[in-house]
Design a protein around this motif. Sequence first.
Motif, PDB file in Angstrom:
ATOM      1  N   PHE A  68       0.825  -1.265  -0.034  1.00  8.03           N
ATOM      2  CA  PHE A  68      -0.023   0.022   0.098  1.00  8.03           C
ATOM      3  C   PHE A  68       0.984   1.227  -0.014  1.00  8.03           C
ATOM      4  N   ALA A  69       0.459   2.314  -0.911  1.00  3.12           N
ATOM      5  CA  ALA A  69       1.091   3.502  -0.941  1.00  3.12           C
ATOM      6  C   ALA A  69       0.185   4.559  -0.516  1.00  3.12           C
ATOM      7  N   ASP A  70       0.475   5.232   0.500  1.00  2.00           N
ATOM      8  CA  ASP A  70      -0.670   6.479   1.199  1.00  2.00           C
ATOM      9  C   ASP A  70       0.015   7.635   1.028  1.00  2.00           C
ATOM     10  N   PHE A  71      -0.703   8.402   0.315  1.00  2.00           N
ATOM     11  CA  PHE A  71       0.087   9.877   0.066  1.00  2.00           C
ATOM     12  C   PHE A  71      -0.987  10.791  -0.407  1.00  2.00           C
ATOM     13  N   THR A  72      -0.497  12.054  -0.561  1.00  2.00           N
ATOM     14  CA  THR A  72      -1.204  13.123  -1.306  1.00  2.00           C
ATOM     15  C   THR A  72      -0.690  13.959  -2.163  1.00  2.00           C
ATOM     16  N   PRO A  73      -0.819  13.862  -3.559  1.00  6.42           N
ATOM     17  CA  PRO A  73      -0.059  14.724  -4.268  1.00  6.42           C
ATOM     18  C   PRO A  73      -0.239  16.321  -4.109  1.00  6.42           C
ATOM     19  N   ALA A  74       0.758  17.233  -4.117  1.00  5.67           N
ATOM     20  CA  ALA A  74       0.805  18.560  -3.935  1.00  5.67           C
ATOM     21  C   ALA A  74      -0.349  19.256  -4.345  1.00  5.67           C
ATOM     22  N   ASN A  75      -0.824  19.039  -5.878  1.00 11.50           N
ATOM     23  CA  ASN A  75      -1.821  19.749  -6.097  1.00 11.50           C
ATOM     24  C   ASN A  75      -3.163  19.005  -6.428  1.00 11.50           C
ATOM     25  N   ALA A  76      -3.291  17.883  -5.607  1.00 13.49           N
ATOM     26  CA  ALA A  76      -4.668  17.295  -5.905  1.00 13.49           C
ATOM     27  C   ALA A  76      -5.659  17.654  -4.989  1.00 13.49           C
ATOM     28  N   GLU A  77      -6.814  17.593  -5.479  1.00 14.91           N
ATOM     29  CA  GLU A  77      -7.989  18.042  -4.797  1.00 14.91           C
ATOM     30  C   GLU A  77      -8.501  16.921  -3.758  1.00 14.91           C
ATOM     31  N   ALA A  78      -8.357  15.661  -4.102  1.00 13.50           N
ATOM     32  CA  ALA A  78      -8.412  14.506  -3.266  1.00 13.50           C
ATOM     33  C   ALA A  78      -7.285  14.406  -2.475  1.00 13.50           C
ATOM     34  N   SER A  79      -7.380  14.245  -0.947  1.00 15.78           N
ATOM     35  CA  SER A  79      -6.402  13.932   0.001  1.00 15.78           C
ATOM     36  C   SER A  79      -6.448  12.622   0.562  1.00 15.78           C
ATOM     37  N   GLY A  80      -4.941  12.129   1.104  1.00 15.28           N
ATOM     38  CA  GLY A  80      -5.024  10.743   1.819  1.00 15.28           C
ATOM     39  C   GLY A  80      -4.983   9.884   0.592  1.00 15.28           C
ATOM     40  N   LEU A  81      -4.680   9.661  -0.681  1.00 21.08           N
ATOM     41  CA  LEU A  81      -5.030   8.516  -1.461  1.00 21.08           C
ATOM     42  C   LEU A  81      -4.283   7.254  -0.969  1.00 21.08           C
ATOM     43  N   SER A  82      -4.887   6.181  -1.232  1.00 15.38           N
ATOM     44  CA  SER A  82      -4.326   5.035  -0.713  1.00 15.38           C
ATOM     45  C   SER A  82      -4.522   4.044  -2.124  1.00 15.38           C
ATOM     46  N   LEU A  83      -3.068   3.650  -2.667  1.00 20.36           N
ATOM     47  CA  LEU A  83      -3.359   2.587  -3.971  1.00 20.36           C
ATOM     48  C   LEU A  83      -2.491   1.652  -3.557  1.00 20.36           C
ATOM     49  N   SER A  84      -2.751   0.306  -3.959  1.00 22.95           N
ATOM     50  CA  SER A  84      -2.150  -0.924  -3.531  1.00 22.95           C
ATOM     51  C   SER A  84      -1.854  -1.670  -4.813  1.00 22.95           C
ATOM     52  N   ARG A  85      -0.966  -2.654  -4.648  1.00 21.13           N
ATOM     53  CA  ARG A  85      -0.819  -3.793  -5.656  1.00 21.13           C
ATOM     54  C   ARG A  85      -0.269  -4.990  -4.744  1.00 21.13           C
ATOM     55  N   THR A  86      -0.574  -6.066  -5.483  1.00 22.42           N
ATOM     56  CA  THR A  86       0.214  -7.445  -4.636  1.00 22.42           C
ATOM     57  C   THR A  86       1.247  -8.079  -5.562  1.00 22.42           C
ATOM     58  N   VAL A  87       2.360  -8.210  -4.699  1.00 20.62           N
ATOM     59  CA  VAL A  87       3.599  -9.043  -5.149  1.00 20.62           C
ATOM     60  C   VAL A  87       3.702 -10.545  -4.437  1.00 20.62           C
ATOM     61  N   GLN A  88       4.013 -11.249  -5.465  1.00 17.24           N
ATOM     62  CA  GLN A  88       4.161 -12.559  -4.893  1.00 17.24           C
ATOM     63  C   GLN A  88       5.558 -12.868  -4.731  1.00 17.24           C
ATOM     64  N   VAL A  89       5.977 -13.546  -3.715  1.00 16.87           N
ATOM     65  CA  VAL A  89       7.576 -13.804  -3.265  1.00 16.87           C
ATOM     66  C   VAL A  89       7.587 -15.224  -3.155  1.00 16.87           C
ATOM     67  N   ALA A  90       8.578 -15.753  -4.292  1.00 13.19           N
ATOM     68  CA  ALA A  90       8.747 -17.392  -4.383  1.00 13.19           C
ATOM     69  C   ALA A  90       9.232 -17.982  -3.082  1.00 13.19           C
ATOM     70  N   GLY A  91       8.874 -19.274  -2.982  1.00 14.44           N
ATOM     71  CA  GLY A  91       9.248 -20.054  -1.660  1.00 14.44           C
ATOM     72  C   GLY A  91       8.298 -20.819  -1.139  1.00 14.44           C
TER      73      GLY A  91
END
Length: 318
Positions: free
Chosen positions: A156-179
């Motif tokens: 998860f990346a939690d952030f707010t772009p400097a010029n964004a109207e929306a604040s506290g954006l949270s985007l995510s991806r899934t990563v698989q780790v072998a083993g």
Amino acid sequence: MNTGARLAIYGLGLVVAFGGAFGIAGAVVPDSALAAWTKGSEMNGHEEGHNSGGTASAPAASDPVKGLAVGAHGYLLSPIEAPAAVGEVGEIKFQIQDASGAPVTEYKTAHDKDLHLIVVRSDGRQFRHVHPELDEPSGTWSMPWEWAAAGSYRVFADFTPANAEASGLSLSRTVQVAGQFAPVAPQPTHVDQVDGFTVALDGEMVAGSSSELRIAITRDGEPVTTVEPYLGAFGHLIALREGDLGFLHVHAEGETPEANDTTGPEIVFAAEAPTAGRYLLYLDFKVNGEVHTAEFVLDAVHSDHTTGAESASHSEGH
């Protein structure tokens, strides 16, 4: 106002992220696998009000959660570059991109950082809350990285772009780790032993309503009164719910502590669970310049169950 008066409702973060599916490691989940979550996550703005009386069967848009997609409000989390297997030393890298595909290079600071990275395995283990560095010319966030265990991880990346109207954006991806990966089923617990500290949580979570969680920190049986500010607060509470992959960040009301303030042994949080279910909670706290993480597991119940239990108890007393 003195420090003791301020500790009850400090600016403490509550984050709710939710465990995902298990899988074979070595690749990033394709965007198409996450497309079904995007529409609901677009509704989950950082400043929006909370749902009251949400249920497990409610659609995603009715829950005060976000972080269900790789993109929202015109911003995209790029594919994650990271070591593919346990023991492989490397870096974790990614960009936040705008609607034109250009990397974002300017951000608003929240909790003393421009971006917070939450990484956790799908069973709630291997939790990390870290802060990569931004290379402004390329717009790439990165930091040294090595996986301690295999499995399916949500980033998860939690952030707010400097010029964004929306604040506290949270985007995510899934990563698989072998083993080899043997998921662990978490069991309810209100007490954790970490780095010589005993951390005890008092309180319960009720779906759709705010609950007070009091967390007391002791060491060798003595109360710890030297808890220091960390990322602009005396503590941060992060919770993971089994089931879906939503991300909820709620701030309690209160003043921000000064750099030299201390508190303890008790820290108080106002927490709201969007639905009933099992939650894995993580408390980041700082003592003597070192950050520690205590873990708890709580089962949030439906509000009507609580009301029913209170009514039954009241009737028995007459």
